[in-house]
Design a protein around this motif. Structure first.
Motif, PDB file in Angstrom:
ATOM      1  N   ASP A 162       9.177 -11.335   8.139  1.00 40.20           N
ATOM      2  CA  ASP A 162       8.147 -11.351   7.087  1.00 40.20           C
ATOM      3  C   ASP A 162       6.803 -10.794   7.539  1.00 40.20           C
ATOM      4  O   ASP A 162       5.762 -11.076   6.932  1.00 40.20           O
ATOM      5  N   LYS A 163       6.801  -9.992   8.609  1.00 38.79           N
ATOM      6  CA  LYS A 163       5.560  -9.361   9.081  1.00 38.79           C
ATOM      7  C   LYS A 163       5.826  -7.898   9.370  1.00 38.79           C
ATOM      8  O   LYS A 163       6.927  -7.518   9.751  1.00 38.79           O
ATOM      9  N   ALA A 164       4.791  -7.079   9.172  1.00 41.71           N
ATOM     10  CA  ALA A 164       4.899  -5.658   9.477  1.00 41.71           C
ATOM     11  C   ALA A 164       3.669  -5.215  10.252  1.00 41.71           C
ATOM     12  O   ALA A 164       2.551  -5.683  10.004  1.00 41.71           O
ATOM     13  N   LEU A 165       3.881  -4.316  11.196  1.00 42.14           N
ATOM     14  CA  LEU A 165       2.790  -3.726  11.976  1.00 42.14           C
ATOM     15  C   LEU A 165       2.420  -2.394  11.340  1.00 42.14           C
ATOM     16  O   LEU A 165       3.267  -1.512  11.194  1.00 42.14           O
ATOM     17  N   ILE A 166       1.160  -2.259  10.945  1.00 43.83           N
ATOM     18  CA  ILE A 166       0.721  -1.044  10.252  1.00 43.83           C
ATOM     19  C   ILE A 166      -0.504  -0.450  10.938  1.00 43.83           C
ATOM     20  O   ILE A 166      -1.137  -1.088  11.796  1.00 43.83           O
ATOM     21  N   ILE A 167      -0.809   0.784  10.562  1.00 40.46           N
ATOM     22  CA  ILE A 167      -2.100   1.396  10.879  1.00 40.46           C
ATOM     23  C   ILE A 167      -2.891   1.399   9.577  1.00 40.46           C
ATOM     24  O   ILE A 167      -2.478   2.005   8.587  1.00 40.46           O
ATOM     25  N   ASN A 168      -4.028   0.698   9.569  1.00 44.00           N
ATOM     26  CA  ASN A 168      -4.755   0.504   8.313  1.00 44.00           C
ATOM     27  C   ASN A 168      -5.709   1.658   7.998  1.00 44.00           C
ATOM     28  O   ASN A 168      -5.728   2.682   8.684  1.00 44.00           O
ATOM     29  N   GLU A 169      -6.511   1.458   6.958  1.00 46.28           N
ATOM     30  CA  GLU A 169      -7.418   2.490   6.470  1.00 46.28           C
ATOM     31  C   GLU A 169      -8.450   2.906   7.514  1.00 46.28           C
ATOM     32  O   GLU A 169      -8.965   4.031   7.491  1.00 46.28           O
ATOM     33  N   ASP A 170      -8.760   2.004   8.431  1.00 49.41           N
ATOM     34  CA  ASP A 170      -9.738   2.287   9.487  1.00 49.41           C
ATOM     35  C   ASP A 170      -9.070   2.730  10.781  1.00 49.41           C
ATOM     36  O   ASP A 170      -9.696   2.706  11.850  1.00 49.41           O
ATOM     37  N   SER A 171      -7.769   3.105  10.677  1.00 53.57           N
ATOM     38  CA  SER A 171      -6.981   3.553  11.825  1.00 53.57           C
ATOM     39  C   SER A 171      -6.849   2.472  12.893  1.00 53.57           C
ATOM     40  O   SER A 171      -6.696   2.770  14.090  1.00 53.57           O
ATOM     41  N   GLN A 172      -6.883   1.215  12.457  1.00 53.39           N
ATOM     42  CA  GLN A 172      -6.670   0.087  13.361  1.00 53.39           C
ATOM     43  C   GLN A 172      -5.239  -0.432  13.229  1.00 53.39           C
ATOM     44  O   GLN A 172      -4.612  -0.312  12.175  1.00 53.39           O
ATOM     45  N   SER A 173      -4.758  -1.049  14.307  1.00 52.23           N
ATOM     46  CA  SER A 173      -3.491  -1.769  14.218  1.00 52.23           C
ATOM     47  C   SER A 173      -3.727  -3.061  13.453  1.00 52.23           C
ATOM     48  O   SER A 173      -4.710  -3.776  13.695  1.00 52.23           O
ATOM     49  N   GLU A 174      -2.818  -3.344  12.517  1.00 52.77           N
ATOM     50  CA  GLU A 174      -2.971  -4.530  11.689  1.00 52.77           C
ATOM     51  C   GLU A 174      -1.591  -5.132  11.424  1.00 52.77           C
ATOM     52  O   GLU A 174      -0.602  -4.412  11.285  1.00 52.77           O
ATOM     53  N   VAL A 175      -1.524  -6.451  11.359  1.00 53.89           N
ATOM     54  CA  VAL A 175      -0.291  -7.140  10.991  1.00 53.89           C
ATOM     55  C   VAL A 175      -0.474  -7.683   9.580  1.00 53.89           C
ATOM     56  O   VAL A 175      -1.458  -8.375   9.290  1.00 53.89           O
ATOM     57  N   ILE A 176       0.500  -7.343   8.704  1.00 47.66           N
ATOM     58  CA  ILE A 176       0.427  -7.815   7.326  1.00 47.66           C
ATOM     59  C   ILE A 176       1.600  -8.737   7.033  1.00 47.66           C
ATOM     60  O   ILE A 176       2.629  -8.697   7.703  1.00 47.66           O
ATOM     61  N   GLY A 177       1.436  -9.579   6.006  1.00 48.71           N
ATOM     62  CA  GLY A 177       2.507 -10.415   5.510  1.00 48.71           C
ATOM     63  C   GLY A 177       3.309  -9.675   4.460  1.00 48.71           C
ATOM     64  O   GLY A 177       2.971  -8.545   4.059  1.00 48.71           O
ATOM     65  N   LYS A 178       4.349 -10.302   3.938  1.00 51.22           N
ATOM     66  CA  LYS A 178       5.269  -9.623   3.031  1.00 51.22           C
ATOM     67  C   LYS A 178       4.671  -9.367   1.651  1.00 51.22           C
ATOM     68  O   LYS A 178       5.269  -8.658   0.837  1.00 51.22           O
ATOM     69  N   ASN A 179       3.495  -9.914   1.384  1.00 47.44           N
ATOM     70  CA  ASN A 179       2.796  -9.610   0.138  1.00 47.44           C
ATOM     71  C   ASN A 179       1.661  -8.610   0.351  1.00 47.44           C
ATOM     72  O   ASN A 179       0.810  -8.421  -0.522  1.00 47.44           O
ATOM     73  N   GLY A 180       1.643  -7.995   1.546  1.00 46.69           N
ATOM     74  CA  GLY A 180       0.641  -6.982   1.841  1.00 46.69           C
ATOM     75  C   GLY A 180      -0.681  -7.533   2.339  1.00 46.69           C
ATOM     76  O   GLY A 180      -1.618  -6.776   2.593  1.00 46.69           O
ATOM     77  N   GLU A 181      -0.769  -8.863   2.482  1.00 48.86           N
ATOM     78  CA  GLU A 181      -2.021  -9.471   2.915  1.00 48.86           C
ATOM     79  C   GLU A 181      -2.245  -9.280   4.410  1.00 48.86           C
ATOM     80  O   GLU A 181      -1.311  -9.203   5.192  1.00 48.86           O
ATOM     81  N   THR A 182      -3.527  -9.210   4.795  1.00 48.35           N
ATOM     82  CA  THR A 182      -3.886  -9.054   6.203  1.00 48.35           C
ATOM     83  C   THR A 182      -3.707 -10.377   6.939  1.00 48.35           C
ATOM     84  O   THR A 182      -4.246 -11.407   6.523  1.00 48.35           O
TER      85      THR A 182
END
Length: 489
Positions: A169-189
């Motif tokens: 239920d977690k995903a590792l993304i590169i966000n709008e600020d080019s930072q590494s971010e972990v989000i939940g399954k509803n897209g929340e930070t």
């Protein structure tokens, strides 16, 4: 004992006179070489639908019908067992995400949409759609990805840069600020990081990678540094207890313990976890293995040919083999075997051992034994058979006092009768067994289902195929993977 799909295919092939090349959940597909048609067949051998087009089985009574219009153009449809079209034959192709029984992705005209198996559109045609979790899609629209659920509802207005995959239920993304971010399954930070996160597998511990040096390190979700970015390689544990993370520098391993959040440098290249902070270590130079603890102390000399941990009757043990010498150590590293005892097979509740030319079932709890009557010989399994996919032994090939071969399971129950002159079991995870009788060969499986009659002169094992030769003609049988779980045949 339930009849296997493997054997059902053979029975249906004989009944229909056609090659049944797939079967599961009550239905299969078969090819009629006489009229060159594909067929849907049910469990009783009834032909419920035939077509000149290709038919692929998805699950139960759902199939993909594919018509090849030319060498570069095909049309496809979703049909049931009677050929009723739920998604009509069209210039489209299908992707069955993780063989989902809830939905399928249709690609058409450079766009993609999601449908259920009754033909209802769940997500309308978009630029691209990716199945990223058991109940999540990423949908590409106007160069941005949006998160959707299985009902076709967009669950976040947030725009994402990529179709990131979820794990627990977690995903590792590169966000709008080019930072590494972990989000939940509803897209929340859930977390944002100033460092580049390389791997999420060991969450809440996260492997980092320095983009300039290419070196690896480790932080927690609060961005506390647990390992500096000085390592050449970093490997989380993907199987088992997942208690450690391994870092390597100049060919030497450093172990991070999740339990006490500490690094333990080691003078070894290869470490495999056993239990209680013990590891087997292997030497390329010596071609031998030993045991060390988390602090790197040598507990067992590096002189053994094979070291493997087993969990028997709810207790942990370590098996060591050196030539003909064998040891089976308990949690206190005490050998529970008597002298001159050989272990033949490892099962979830007990062992099969050999002592003074007799074979026994051996309890690790009270060290009691029960003799395997009439068994005079058991074929041994090669030690390197055991790995994360083969935790325990297969049922064993035995010869009885009448000099005939059969197979017994971990409880001593006969699963293949003692009627053969020889039995050949393959040393990986195959369910197929070659049997020999009066200089002829055939094939059965661990359920004692006859897969090939005992009529062949020779057999050959070639990767995923078993070839059998008779009168200079060759029949083939594709291997199915045998899930080796002792009693669960």
């Amino acid at each position: 004992m339930a009849q296997t799909n493997q054997y059902t295919k053979i029975l249906l092939s004989k009944k229909t006179g056609m090659e049944v090349h797939s079967y599961s959940e009550g239905y299969g597909t078969a090819y009629d070489s006489k009229n060159k048609k594909e067929n849907v067949v049910d469990s009783l051998g009834n032909i419920t639908f035939e077509s000149p087009h290709s038919i692929s089985h998805i699950f139960k009574n759902r199939f993909i019908l594919t018509s090849r219009e030319s060498s570069y153009k095909t049309k496809s449809a979703i049909i049931d067992e009677k050929g009723n079209e739920f998604l009509p034959l069209d210039d489209q192709s299908f992707n069955t995400p993780w063989l989902s029984k809830k939905c399928i992705i249709s690609s058409k005209g450079g766009k993609e949409a999601v449908y259920d198996y009754n033909g209802k559109q769940i997500i309308p045609f978009s630029d691209r759609i990716r199945f990223v979790a058991e109940d999540r899609f990423f949908v590409l629209q106007d160069k941005s990805w949006f998160l959707y659920d299985l009902e076709g509802k967009q669950i976040s207005n947030r725009e994402f840069k990529g179709d990131y995959h979820f794990e627990n239920d977690k995903a590792l993304i590169i966000n709008e600020d080019s930072q590494s971010e972990v989000i939940g399954k509803n897209g929340e930070t859930l977390h944002k990081f100033s460092k580049y996160i390389y791997d999420l597998t060991s969450y809440p511990f996260l492997i980092t990678k320095n983009k300039t040096t290419g070196k690896y390190g480790l932080i927690d979700t609060e961005e506390n540094i647990l390992a500096d970015e000085i390592y050449d390689d970093a490997s989380p544990e993907y199987f088992g207890a997942k208690e450690y993370i391994y870092f390597r520098k100049k060919g030497k391993a450093t172990v991070f313990s999740k339990k006490d959040k500490k690094l333990y440098p080691a003078n070894f290249k290869y470490l495999t976890p056993l239990f209680n902070n013990l590891f087997s270590v292997y030497s390329d130079l010596l071609k031998k293995s030993g045991i060390v603890n988390l602090q790197g102390d040598r507990i067992v000399p590096q002189e053994y040919d094979f070291v493997q941990s087993f969990r028997i009757s709810g207790k942990d043990f370590i098996y060591l083999k050196k030539g003909k010498e064998e040891k089976f150590l308990d949690k206190d590293l005490k050998d529970i075997l008597e002298e001159n005892t050989q272990i033949i097979a490892f099962y979830p509740e007990h062992l099969i051992i050999k002592k003074q030319d007799s074979y026994y079932r051996f309890s690790v709890l009270d060290k009691s034994v029960s003799v395997l009557k009439d068994i005079v010989f058991i074929k041994e399994q090669e030690p390197d058979f055991f790995n994360i996919f083969n935790l325990y032994s297969k049922p064993v090939v035995c010869r009885n006092k009448n000099n005939l071969y059969g197979i017994i399971d971990e409880k001593g129950k006969e699963v293949v009768p003692f009627i053969y002159d020889d039995i050949i079991v393959f040393e990986n995870s195959e369910n197929e067994i070659v049997v020999k009788k009066q200089d002829k060969y055939g094939v059965v499986n661990f359920q004692n289902e006859p897969l090939k009659d005992v009529i062949y002169d020779k057999y050959y094992w070639q990767k995923e195929v078993l070839k059998l030769e008779k009168d200079k003609k060759t029949d083939i049988l594709y291997f199915t993977r045998f899930k080796n779980s002792g009693s669960r045949l």
